[in-house]
Design a protein around this motif. Structure first.
Motif, mmCIF file in Angstrom:
data_model
loop_
_atom_site.group_PDB
_atom_site.id
_atom_site.type_symbol
_atom_site.label_atom_id
_atom_site.label_comp_id
_atom_site.label_asym_id
_atom_site.label_seq_id
_atom_site.Cartn_x
_atom_site.Cartn_y
_atom_site.Cartn_z
ATOM 1 N N LYS A 10 0.814 -1.211 0.000
ATOM 2 C CA LYS A 10 0.000 0.000 0.000
ATOM 3 C C LYS A 10 0.853 1.269 0.000
ATOM 4 O O LYS A 10 0.331 2.368 0.180
ATOM 5 N N ALA A 11 2.161 1.117 -0.151
ATOM 6 C CA ALA A 11 3.048 2.285 -0.201
ATOM 7 C C ALA A 11 2.544 3.276 -1.242
ATOM 8 O O ALA A 11 2.217 2.898 -2.371
ATOM 9 N N THR A 12 2.473 4.541 -0.859
ATOM 10 C CA THR A 12 1.721 5.515 -1.653
ATOM 11 C C THR A 12 2.473 6.082 -2.847
ATOM 12 O O THR A 12 1.855 6.648 -3.740
ATOM 13 N N THR A 13 3.794 5.952 -2.896
ATOM 14 C CA THR A 13 4.544 6.641 -3.960
ATOM 15 C C THR A 13 5.201 5.691 -4.957
ATOM 16 O O THR A 13 6.043 6.105 -5.736
ATOM 17 N N THR A 15 4.615 2.119 -7.719
ATOM 18 C CA THR A 15 3.695 1.283 -8.487
ATOM 19 C C THR A 15 4.284 -0.117 -8.595
ATOM 20 O O THR A 15 5.440 -0.359 -8.240
ATOM 21 N N GLY A 63 6.478 3.427 4.123
ATOM 22 C CA GLY A 63 6.609 4.651 4.887
ATOM 23 C C GLY A 63 7.254 4.417 6.237
ATOM 24 O O GLY A 63 7.822 3.353 6.516
ATOM 25 N N GLY A 100 6.529 6.022 1.393
ATOM 26 C CA GLY A 100 5.344 6.575 2.030
ATOM 27 C C GLY A 100 5.108 8.016 1.625
ATOM 28 O O GLY A 100 5.728 8.536 0.700
ATOM 29 N N SER A 101 4.244 8.675 2.379
ATOM 30 C CA SER A 101 3.878 10.047 2.038
ATOM 31 C C SER A 101 4.847 11.073 2.602
ATOM 32 O O SER A 101 4.986 12.165 2.050
ATOM 33 N N ARG A 164 -7.900 8.774 6.942
ATOM 34 C CA ARG A 164 -7.359 7.928 5.872
ATOM 35 C C ARG A 164 -8.149 6.628 5.741
ATOM 36 O O ARG A 164 -8.344 6.125 4.634
ATOM 37 N N VAL A 169 -6.856 11.190 1.437
ATOM 38 C CA VAL A 169 -5.436 11.092 1.081
ATOM 39 C C VAL A 169 -4.619 11.894 2.088
ATOM 40 O O VAL A 169 -5.015 12.986 2.504
ATOM 41 N N SER A 170 -3.470 11.324 2.507
ATOM 42 C CA SER A 170 -2.601 12.015 3.459
ATOM 43 C C SER A 170 -1.892 13.175 2.769
ATOM 44 O O SER A 170 -1.045 12.971 1.900
ATOM 45 N N THR A 171 -2.262 14.393 3.131
ATOM 46 C CA THR A 171 -1.683 15.603 2.555
ATOM 47 C C THR A 171 -1.374 16.589 3.672
ATOM 48 O O THR A 171 -1.923 16.485 4.782
#
Length: 315
Positions: A10-13, A15, A63, A100-101, A164, A169-171
């Protein structure tokens, strides 16, 4: 060199294609096994197994939460060692690839914030045999790499994690909104109940929130560092910033000081302590508690210790 890559799917950055590129790059340097985490705590179990099996290197793609679980697995004692972790040179090294984010730990080590660039740095370090040994913090039985907190900051993290889970989205905007909501509606501002106790020193009572750092910065807002304790270091003990009263003027001034180019938070409502070996936080009522940006529930007592030269990292 035997290595394991622990991937948070599930790492956000990253693919799937990016993960394949990373795996090929690592396999050019090490004998690599890839493991995907399936649940909370799985990364810790994988790192424990790496210690038992004599793996040389654990690479993480995820993350700060993934890194924290792996670190706690690496610091677990080997069979027969009881509670004492093996020395850093008898434990697998850690190479954190930011996925991560925010990636506070990897960035605090000086790694680039983007995973392809960070991977290049790690591969170069492997070729050159470059590493460093860092200290960790420990909160009761949980290790942390860069920060912990009791009170407001942990309550904010809890709000963000709940958002979340609802699909947000974590911003930076989500964090700022959560900070404002917790500040306005949380109990920390109105009823400070935390006491900091140190061996041989007077207790510091009626604290509203406490931030503990093992390095600087504490976190980032986008590319901007947030620095409550700018002198914190992996090579020293723990640093503390505690706030006695979360009043609007003093809190606003403190936040501005933390975001300054040369941060130095000061004021009558601020308590700062540098390079501590150990201390305990006690609260009259349970408070939100976090380590490395991961909410761990509420606690009314936590003992903190600095663990020197604890972990070898590739960076």
């Amino acid at each position: 060199m035997r290595a394991i890559l622990v991937v948070n799917p599930k790492a956000t950055t990253t693919t799937g294609r990016g993960r394949d590129v990373l795996v090929r790059a690592l396999r050019s340097e090490v004998d690599l096994t890839v493991e995907y985490t399936r649940r909370r705590g799985h990364a810790m179990a994988l790192a424990r197994a790496a210690v038992r099996e004599g793996v040389d290197l654990v690479v993480t793609l995820g993350g700060d939460g993934t890194v924290n679980e792996v670190v706690n697995g690496l610091m677990a004692g080997t069979p027969g060692d009881g509670d004492a972790p093996p020395p850093a040179d008898r434990r697998p090294a850690l190479a954190p690839v930011p996925g991560g984010s925010t990636n506070v730990f990897a960035r605090a080590l000086g790694l680039p914030s983007q995973w392809p660039d960070a991977t290049s740095v790690i591969l170069e370090a492997l070729r050159l045999g470059r590493s460093r040994t860092i200290g960790l913090g420990r909160a009761d039985d949980r290790y942390f790499t860069f920060c912990a907190g009791l009170g407001l900051d942990a309550a904010v993290i809890n709000r963000v994690e709940r958002a979340r889970r609802r699909g947000r989205v974590s911003t930076p905007t989500l964090y700022l909104r959560s900070i404002a909501e917790q500040y306005l509606f949380g109990a920390e501002r109105r009823h400070p109940t935390i006491t900091l106790e140190r061996p041989g020193e007077p207790a510091q009572a009626e604290l509203a929130t406490v931030v503990i750092q093992n390095t600087a910065p504490w976190t980032y807002v986008g590319r901007r560092e947030v620095n409550p304790n700018p002198d914190a270091s992996f090579d020293l003990g723990l640093d503390v910033l505690a706030v006695r009263r979360l009043r609007v003027p003093s809190t606003t001034r403190m936040v501005s000081q933390m975001l300054a180019r040369q941060p130095d938070p000061r004021g009558r409502q601020i308590l700062r302590l540098h390079d501590l070996d150990e201390f305990t936080l006690v609260s009259e009522r349970p408070q939100a508690f976090q380590v490395d940006g991961d909410y761990l529930g509420e606690r009314d007592k936590v003992r903190f210790t600095s663990v020197t030269a604890a972990l070898r990292v590739i960076c």
